[in-house]
Design a protein around this motif. Structure first.
Motif, PDB file in Angstrom:
ATOM      1  N   PHE A   1      11.661   9.646   9.437  1.00  0.00           N
ATOM      2  CA  PHE A   1      11.395   8.815  10.385  1.00  0.00           C
ATOM      3  C   PHE A   1      12.091   7.417  10.543  1.00  0.00           C
ATOM      4  O   PHE A   1      12.245   6.879   9.490  1.00  0.00           O
ATOM      5  N   ASP A   2      12.278   6.891  11.575  1.00  0.00           N
ATOM      6  CA  ASP A   2      12.722   5.876  11.732  1.00  0.00           C
ATOM      7  C   ASP A   2      11.496   4.719  11.803  1.00  0.00           C
ATOM      8  O   ASP A   2      12.122   3.473  11.434  1.00  0.00           O
ATOM      9  N   ALA A   3      10.377   5.151  12.161  1.00  0.00           N
ATOM     10  CA  ALA A   3       9.280   4.056  11.934  1.00  0.00           C
ATOM     11  C   ALA A   3       8.196   4.823  11.060  1.00  0.00           C
ATOM     12  O   ALA A   3       8.121   5.815  10.652  1.00  0.00           O
ATOM     13  N   THR A   4       7.420   3.616  10.630  1.00  0.00           N
ATOM     14  CA  THR A   4       6.175   3.883   9.595  1.00  0.00           C
ATOM     15  C   THR A   4       5.427   5.031   9.924  1.00  0.00           C
ATOM     16  O   THR A   4       5.102   5.319  11.393  1.00  0.00           O
ATOM     17  N   LEU A   5       4.768   5.886   9.236  1.00  0.00           N
ATOM     18  CA  LEU A   5       4.035   7.006   9.481  1.00  0.00           C
ATOM     19  C   LEU A   5       2.516   6.553   9.355  1.00  0.00           C
ATOM     20  O   LEU A   5       1.747   6.780  10.181  1.00  0.00           O
ATOM     21  N   SER A   6       2.284   5.783   8.094  1.00  0.00           N
ATOM     22  CA  SER A   6       0.920   5.351   7.907  1.00  0.00           C
ATOM     23  C   SER A   6       0.803   3.989   7.366  1.00  0.00           C
ATOM     24  O   SER A   6       1.693   3.777   6.568  1.00  0.00           O
ATOM     25  N   ILE A   7      -0.389   3.333   7.381  1.00  0.00           N
ATOM     26  CA  ILE A   7      -0.678   2.149   6.549  1.00  0.00           C
ATOM     27  C   ILE A   7      -2.086   2.389   5.909  1.00  0.00           C
ATOM     28  O   ILE A   7      -2.898   3.159   6.632  1.00  0.00           O
ATOM     29  N   VAL A   8      -2.271   1.709   4.942  1.00  0.00           N
ATOM     30  CA  VAL A   8      -3.603   1.845   4.317  1.00  0.00           C
ATOM     31  C   VAL A   8      -4.205   0.246   4.452  1.00  0.00           C
ATOM     32  O   VAL A   8      -3.588  -0.634   4.243  1.00  0.00           O
ATOM     33  N   SER A   9      -5.620   0.166   4.874  1.00  0.00           N
ATOM     34  CA  SER A   9      -6.285  -0.976   4.973  1.00  0.00           C
ATOM     35  C   SER A   9      -7.494  -0.970   4.076  1.00  0.00           C
ATOM     36  O   SER A   9      -8.478  -0.149   4.272  1.00  0.00           O
ATOM     37  N   ALA A  10      -7.605  -1.679   2.841  1.00  0.00           N
ATOM     38  CA  ALA A  10      -8.630  -1.644   1.984  1.00  0.00           C
ATOM     39  C   ALA A  10      -9.594  -2.666   1.812  1.00  0.00           C
ATOM     40  O   ALA A  10      -9.073  -3.873   1.721  1.00  0.00           O
ATOM     41  N   SER A  11     -10.927  -2.239   1.802  1.00  0.00           N
ATOM     42  CA  SER A  11     -11.857  -3.631   1.706  1.00  0.00           C
ATOM     43  C   SER A  11     -11.740  -3.969   0.338  1.00  0.00           C
ATOM     44  O   SER A  11     -12.193  -5.224  -0.075  1.00  0.00           O
ATOM     45  N   ASP A  12     -11.432  -3.160  -0.651  1.00  0.00           N
ATOM     46  CA  ASP A  12     -11.560  -3.583  -2.014  1.00  0.00           C
ATOM     47  C   ASP A  12     -10.144  -4.260  -2.452  1.00  0.00           C
ATOM     48  O   ASP A  12      -9.047  -3.788  -1.961  1.00  0.00           O
ATOM     49  N   LYS A  13     -10.096  -5.012  -3.305  1.00  0.00           N
ATOM     50  CA  LYS A  13      -8.721  -5.621  -3.851  1.00  0.00           C
ATOM     51  C   LYS A  13      -8.735  -4.722  -5.195  1.00  0.00           C
ATOM     52  O   LYS A  13      -9.426  -4.632  -6.085  1.00  0.00           O
ATOM     53  N   GLY A  14      -7.487  -4.175  -5.284  1.00  0.00           N
ATOM     54  CA  GLY A  14      -7.266  -3.366  -6.291  1.00  0.00           C
ATOM     55  C   GLY A  14      -5.563  -3.043  -6.467  1.00  0.00           C
ATOM     56  O   GLY A  14      -4.953  -3.714  -5.900  1.00  0.00           O
ATOM     57  N   ARG A  15      -5.410  -2.149  -7.178  1.00  0.00           N
ATOM     58  CA  ARG A  15      -3.855  -1.750  -7.533  1.00  0.00           C
ATOM     59  C   ARG A  15      -3.233  -1.409  -5.872  1.00  0.00           C
ATOM     60  O   ARG A  15      -2.054  -2.038  -6.043  1.00  0.00           O
ATOM     61  N   TYR A  16      -3.623  -0.881  -4.999  1.00  0.00           N
ATOM     62  CA  TYR A  16      -3.027  -0.694  -3.847  1.00  0.00           C
ATOM     63  C   TYR A  16      -3.269  -1.621  -2.889  1.00  0.00           C
ATOM     64  O   TYR A  16      -2.777  -1.194  -1.579  1.00  0.00           O
ATOM     65  N   ASN A  17      -3.986  -2.654  -3.031  1.00  0.00           N
ATOM     66  CA  ASN A  17      -4.314  -3.557  -1.894  1.00  0.00           C
ATOM     67  C   ASN A  17      -4.363  -4.967  -2.235  1.00  0.00           C
ATOM     68  O   ASN A  17      -5.141  -5.723  -2.947  1.00  0.00           O
ATOM     69  N   VAL A  18      -3.196  -5.439  -2.241  1.00  0.00           N
ATOM     70  CA  VAL A  18      -3.021  -6.813  -2.611  1.00  0.00           C
ATOM     71  C   VAL A  18      -2.782  -7.764  -1.560  1.00  0.00           C
ATOM     72  O   VAL A  18      -2.444  -9.148  -1.518  1.00  0.00           O
ATOM     73  N   TYR A  19      -2.958  -7.412  -0.445  1.00  0.00           N
ATOM     74  CA  TYR A  19      -2.790  -8.259   0.933  1.00  0.00           C
ATOM     75  C   TYR A  19      -4.082  -8.529   1.701  1.00  0.00           C
ATOM     76  O   TYR A  19      -5.207  -7.825   1.146  1.00  0.00           O
ATOM     77  N   ASP A  20      -4.209  -9.423   2.360  1.00  0.00           N
ATOM     78  CA  ASP A  20      -5.499  -9.905   3.077  1.00  0.00           C
ATOM     79  C   ASP A  20      -5.558  -9.370   4.602  1.00  0.00           C
ATOM     80  O   ASP A  20      -5.434 -10.033   5.533  1.00  0.00           O
ATOM     81  N   ASP A  21      -5.576  -8.053   4.576  1.00  0.00           N
ATOM     82  CA  ASP A  21      -5.847  -7.275   5.852  1.00  0.00           C
ATOM     83  C   ASP A  21      -7.345  -7.684   6.380  1.00  0.00           C
ATOM     84  O   ASP A  21      -8.341  -8.058   5.399  1.00  0.00           O
ATOM     85  N   ALA A  22      -7.548  -7.821   7.514  1.00  0.00           N
ATOM     86  CA  ALA A  22      -8.801  -7.794   8.161  1.00  0.00           C
ATOM     87  C   ALA A  22      -8.936  -7.097   9.867  1.00  0.00           C
ATOM     88  O   ALA A  22      -7.834  -6.836  10.185  1.00  0.00           O
ATOM     89  N   ILE A  23     -10.172  -6.459   9.705  1.00  0.00           N
ATOM     90  CA  ILE A  23     -10.281  -5.616  10.872  1.00  0.00           C
ATOM     91  C   ILE A  23     -11.417  -6.491  11.942  1.00  0.00           C
ATOM     92  O   ILE A  23     -12.406  -6.999  11.396  1.00  0.00           O
ATOM     93  N   ASP A  24     -10.978  -6.602  13.093  1.00  0.00           N
ATOM     94  CA  ASP A  24     -11.902  -7.200  14.178  1.00  0.00           C
ATOM     95  C   ASP A  24     -12.357  -6.143  15.005  1.00  0.00           C
ATOM     96  O   ASP A  24     -11.700  -5.548  15.876  1.00  0.00           O
ATOM     97  N   ARG A  25     -13.524  -5.514  14.454  1.00  0.00           N
ATOM     98  CA  ARG A  25     -14.242  -4.258  15.140  1.00  0.00           C
ATOM     99  C   ARG A  25     -14.535  -4.591  16.546  1.00  0.00           C
ATOM    100  O   ARG A  25     -14.442  -3.564  17.436  1.00  0.00           O
TER     101      ARG A  25
END
Length: 136
Positions: free
Chosen positions: A60-84
């Motif tokens: 693909f030329d473009a991203t297929l998927s992203i993960v947004s995790a509420s826990d801070k751990g090995r795979y989530n080192v970013y400050d994602d936020a969801i405005d539901r």
């Protein structure tokens, strides 16, 4: 490299097969199931990366998927936020320029308005997909 049309068709096939798989699992899947995901036609197509929160397959030329995790751990080192309330995810870009590394294909997804899969990770090793979202 696949043509734009072939990429769009493969993306839709992945979305459809993932929806069926997730429905058969009660609405969620584990990281191992998603990293070894296989389409109904037998093609192996991981829909999540083993070591990071973005999946940029070579097909693909473009991203297929992203993960947004509420826990801070090995795979989530970013400050994602969801405005539901507004239905928006504020996804943190990887460090560096937008036209390089993992950011490059995510930026392409944004520019082309290519739908992607957002995996929410409410608990350890529990991934819930939102299929067909538009890139941030």
């Amino acid at each position: 490299m696949l043509s734009s049309e072939e990429q769009a068709l493969l993306r839709l096939e992945i979305f459809a097969d993932l929806e069926l798989f997730i429905a058969s699992r009660g609405g969620f899947a584990s990281r191992d199931e998603l990293t070894t995901f296989t389409l109904r036609n037998g093609m192996r197509m991981p829909v999540i990366d083993r070591n990071k929160g973005i999946r940029n397959p070579a097909e693909f030329d473009a991203t297929l998927s992203i993960v947004s995790a509420s826990d801070k751990g090995r795979y989530n080192v970013y400050d994602d936020a969801i405005d539901r309330e507004r239905g928006l995810l504020f996804y943190s870009w990887a460090q560096g320029p937008l036209n390089a590394g993992d950011n490059r294909k995510l930026n392409v997804a944004f520019e082309q308005q290519a739908p992607i899969i957002l995996f929410e990770k409410p608990l350890t090793n529990v991934y819930v997909p939102v299929i067909g979202v538009l890139a941030p």
